[in-house]
Design a protein around this motif. Sequence first.
Motif, mmCIF file in Angstrom:
data_model
loop_
_atom_site.group_PDB
_atom_site.id
_atom_site.type_symbol
_atom_site.label_atom_id
_atom_site.label_comp_id
_atom_site.label_asym_id
_atom_site.label_seq_id
_atom_site.Cartn_x
_atom_site.Cartn_y
_atom_site.Cartn_z
ATOM 1 N N GLU A 11 6.369 7.464 15.429
ATOM 2 C CA GLU A 11 6.308 8.913 15.254
ATOM 3 C C GLU A 11 6.578 9.285 13.800
ATOM 4 O O GLU A 11 5.861 10.082 13.199
ATOM 5 N N GLU A 12 7.627 8.633 13.250
ATOM 6 C CA GLU A 12 7.962 8.917 11.853
ATOM 7 C C GLU A 12 6.826 8.483 10.929
ATOM 8 O O GLU A 12 6.511 9.139 9.950
ATOM 9 N N GLU A 13 6.230 7.361 11.288
ATOM 10 C CA GLU A 13 5.182 6.805 10.442
ATOM 11 C C GLU A 13 3.991 7.763 10.351
ATOM 12 O O GLU A 13 3.429 7.976 9.286
ATOM 13 N N SER A 14 3.649 8.350 11.493
ATOM 14 C CA SER A 14 2.502 9.252 11.487
ATOM 15 C C SER A 14 2.838 10.526 10.712
ATOM 16 O O SER A 14 1.964 11.251 10.290
ATOM 17 N N ASP A 15 4.143 10.761 10.549
ATOM 18 C CA ASP A 15 4.597 11.949 9.849
ATOM 19 C C ASP A 15 4.623 11.725 8.333
ATOM 20 O O ASP A 15 4.810 12.666 7.570
ATOM 21 N N LEU A 16 4.457 10.487 7.935
ATOM 22 C CA LEU A 16 4.557 10.168 6.508
ATOM 23 C C LEU A 16 3.369 10.731 5.745
ATOM 24 O O LEU A 16 2.232 10.631 6.191
ATOM 25 N N ARG A 17 3.690 11.269 4.589
ATOM 26 C CA ARG A 17 2.633 11.772 3.728
ATOM 27 C C ARG A 17 2.051 10.647 2.888
ATOM 28 O O ARG A 17 2.740 9.717 2.510
ATOM 29 N N LYS A 46 14.442 9.240 2.560
ATOM 30 C CA LYS A 46 14.931 9.988 3.714
ATOM 31 C C LYS A 46 15.909 11.087 3.276
ATOM 32 O O LYS A 46 15.767 12.243 3.656
ATOM 33 N N LYS A 51 8.801 12.983 2.841
ATOM 34 C CA LYS A 51 8.066 12.300 3.914
ATOM 35 C C LYS A 51 7.172 11.237 3.293
ATOM 36 O O LYS A 51 5.950 11.263 3.421
#
Length: 295
Positions: A11-17, A46, A51
């Motif tokens: 989830e965090e990964e997909s949120d990465l810019r 972080k 992001k």
Amino acid sequence: MRGSVSPPNREEESDLRRGPWTREEDNLLLHYIARHGEGRWNLLAKCAGLKRTGKSCRLRWLNYLKPDVKRGNLSPQEQLLILELHYKWGNRWSKIAQHLPGRTDNEIKNYWRTRVQKQARQLNVESSSKRFLDVVRLFWMPALLQKTNSHDSTTSSIPSSITSPSTSSISPPSQDLINQEQLPNGYNSYEISSSSQSQLILSPDLGKPSEQREIAEAPIRADDNVEGLISSYDQSFDGNYFNNMGSPSYNIDGMDAMPALGVHDCTPSFLCHVDENDIVGHVVEDSFWTTGGLW
DNA sequence: AATGAGACCAACCGCCATTCC
DNA sequence: CGGAATGGCGGTTGGTCTCAT
């Protein structure tokens, strides 16, 4: 385990810019590093509210935001140094960058790939080959050195801008010798002018350009054997870039010189084209000639 | 003015070595 | 000692800019 930051989950990964950094992101990173210092990049990303991956932050900082990163074109001195160090170490970009204050490995790598390899391609030579290194050493570096001289020396009569050589290379009789100067390492410069342009000719002490024409050789073409010529230079190489009378050399246009190799006429002198737009900034290294034996 | 090619460069990727627990 | 995190490096990609046609 180092630190306590777990790798980003899906989830965090997909949120990465990804992609280009915005001004806001730059500000966040700058302010965070100003307060807390660099390092621990994942944690930093972080905590700074970015992001981005730690890697991305590190790269942005090192290649762009760090205060001592120098911007703008590489000076002839820096280019010289890159050629010299690449000759010694190959693609060790970070190692090379250590010797160019303010320049990043990425920048040097880009320079090599876009400028140097382009020249190698145009010469139809592997950029990592001995042959290309010889061409760089014997033709490109002297041209850069000349640019360096003409830029650094406030009293020099060498013009700061020298026009591109014509394919006929050697001045027709109508051209006037407007300046002659003995340069270090045993060669002379001749500044000649015509109504439309001026040219700088570097040569060993062979007399005036108009006299040198007498021993001009046949033009060299792309498919000619450059190697033989190079080895003839090697044999007589003694720290200068020019051998004795009678050996051919090429027209060369400074940074843009290499395409000229093999397609322009071959003459017994050394024609430089210096584009003054290329000349920016300074770097310290003055060891080139003193380390001539290296080459 | 439109557009295509080439140059340039910032950013990403994958790999490897090092560090830390 | 092994495994995971991290940092560093070199190679590659893709977006933007410039220039020629």
